[in-house]
Scaffold this motif. Sequence first.
Motif, PDB file in Angstrom:
ATOM      1  N   MET A 142     -29.366  -7.439 -36.612  1.00 51.13           N
ATOM      2  CA  MET A 142     -28.278  -8.406 -36.473  1.00 51.13           C
ATOM      3  C   MET A 142     -27.885  -8.654 -35.011  1.00 51.13           C
ATOM      4  O   MET A 142     -27.398  -9.731 -34.684  1.00 51.13           O
ATOM      5  N   GLN A 143     -28.084  -7.648 -34.170  1.00 49.32           N
ATOM      6  CA  GLN A 143     -27.772  -7.780 -32.740  1.00 49.32           C
ATOM      7  C   GLN A 143     -28.814  -6.965 -31.971  1.00 49.32           C
ATOM      8  O   GLN A 143     -28.661  -5.759 -31.802  1.00 49.32           O
ATOM      9  N   PRO A 144     -29.867  -7.620 -31.498  1.00 52.69           N
ATOM     10  CA  PRO A 144     -30.983  -6.898 -30.867  1.00 52.69           C
ATOM     11  C   PRO A 144     -30.584  -5.954 -29.720  1.00 52.69           C
ATOM     12  O   PRO A 144     -31.197  -4.916 -29.547  1.00 52.69           O
ATOM     13  N   GLU A 145     -29.545  -6.276 -28.973  1.00 55.27           N
ATOM     14  CA  GLU A 145     -29.108  -5.418 -27.865  1.00 55.27           C
ATOM     15  C   GLU A 145     -27.983  -4.466 -28.306  1.00 55.27           C
ATOM     16  O   GLU A 145     -27.196  -3.989 -27.484  1.00 55.27           O
ATOM     17  N   TYR A 146     -27.933  -4.154 -29.591  1.00 48.22           N
ATOM     18  CA  TYR A 146     -26.857  -3.347 -30.181  1.00 48.22           C
ATOM     19  C   TYR A 146     -26.578  -2.060 -29.399  1.00 48.22           C
ATOM     20  O   TYR A 146     -25.428  -1.776 -29.063  1.00 48.22           O
ATOM     21  N   HIS A 147     -27.592  -1.279 -29.092  1.00 49.01           N
ATOM     22  CA  HIS A 147     -27.369   0.027 -28.465  1.00 49.01           C
ATOM     23  C   HIS A 147     -26.803  -0.100 -27.052  1.00 49.01           C
ATOM     24  O   HIS A 147     -25.940   0.683 -26.655  1.00 49.01           O
ATOM     25  N   GLN A 148     -27.254  -1.089 -26.295  1.00 44.44           N
ATOM     26  CA  GLN A 148     -26.714  -1.294 -24.945  1.00 44.44           C
ATOM     27  C   GLN A 148     -25.256  -1.742 -25.012  1.00 44.44           C
ATOM     28  O   GLN A 148     -24.425  -1.274 -24.245  1.00 44.44           O
ATOM     29  N   VAL A 149     -24.953  -2.624 -25.937  1.00 47.80           N
ATOM     30  CA  VAL A 149     -23.571  -3.097 -26.072  1.00 47.80           C
ATOM     31  C   VAL A 149     -22.670  -1.960 -26.540  1.00 47.80           C
ATOM     32  O   VAL A 149     -21.521  -1.850 -26.105  1.00 47.80           O
ATOM     33  N   GLU A 150     -23.193  -1.076 -27.385  1.00 42.78           N
ATOM     34  CA  GLU A 150     -22.406   0.083 -27.821  1.00 42.78           C
ATOM     35  C   GLU A 150     -22.070   0.974 -26.624  1.00 42.78           C
ATOM     36  O   GLU A 150     -20.930   1.432 -26.485  1.00 42.78           O
ATOM     37  N   LEU A 151     -23.025   1.192 -25.752  1.00 44.91           N
ATOM     38  CA  LEU A 151     -22.766   1.992 -24.546  1.00 44.91           C
ATOM     39  C   LEU A 151     -21.737   1.286 -23.661  1.00 44.91           C
ATOM     40  O   LEU A 151     -20.798   1.916 -23.162  1.00 44.91           O
ATOM     41  N   ASP A 152     -21.890  -0.022 -23.491  1.00 37.97           N
ATOM     42  CA  ASP A 152     -20.934  -0.779 -22.681  1.00 37.97           C
ATOM     43  C   ASP A 152     -19.541  -0.786 -23.317  1.00 37.97           C
ATOM     44  O   ASP A 152     -18.530  -0.794 -22.605  1.00 37.97           O
ATOM     45  N   MET A 153     -19.476  -0.763 -24.633  1.00 31.51           N
ATOM     46  CA  MET A 153     -18.191  -0.678 -25.322  1.00 31.51           C
ATOM     47  C   MET A 153     -17.487   0.626 -24.948  1.00 31.51           C
ATOM     48  O   MET A 153     -16.284   0.661 -24.707  1.00 31.51           O
ATOM     49  N   ARG A 154     -18.253   1.694 -24.857  1.00 38.06           N
ATOM     50  CA  ARG A 154     -17.675   2.983 -24.471  1.00 38.06           C
ATOM     51  C   ARG A 154     -17.138   2.918 -23.039  1.00 38.06           C
ATOM     52  O   ARG A 154     -16.088   3.488 -22.744  1.00 38.06           O
TER      53      ARG A 154
END
Length: 167
Positions: A142-154
């Motif tokens: 659903m969101q190919p860059e999911y893991h990077q965005v999760e790190l940036d969310m942190r």
Amino acid sequence: MSVNKYFLSYPEVIQTQVMKLIHAKKLKPYLLNKYPQAHNINSDKSLYQYANDLKQTYLRNTPQISKALYEKQKDLVQNALGTHTFVSRNHGGKLKSKHEIRISQSLKSAPEDMLKMLVVHELAHFKEKDHNKAFYKLCEYMQPEYHQVELDMRLFLVLLDQGDSLF
């Protein structure tokens, strides 16, 4: 400042990079460079529409979202930024289920990619209840860059903890 609560499961090398970013006071410029503007999804109605549009695009054969709304973080389970509630009720001899998504109000001032990451995370629970390999594969679909965005969310959360805002 301890960032362990957000980066506990990350390798030490990433934790060190995060600490360097914070101590050099480059956290906000880093995030602003990647995410130059906030989203405009500020009401519960627009959040419901946003979540439903994502669901219709990626998860057509899953149950309908009955509710999507912003809530104060203290009301959410274990300080999570979002929750997905699945409730089954017996109604006239039939079992009716409701799916509710609740997102922390602190994300009203976040970039759209971060809001999308959290909505995608909660929608993935429609198909996968546990945080397993299939769950994260669905998030990446659903969101190919999911893991990077999760790190940036942190990183965004660290910024908020410092009493700062991105925008």
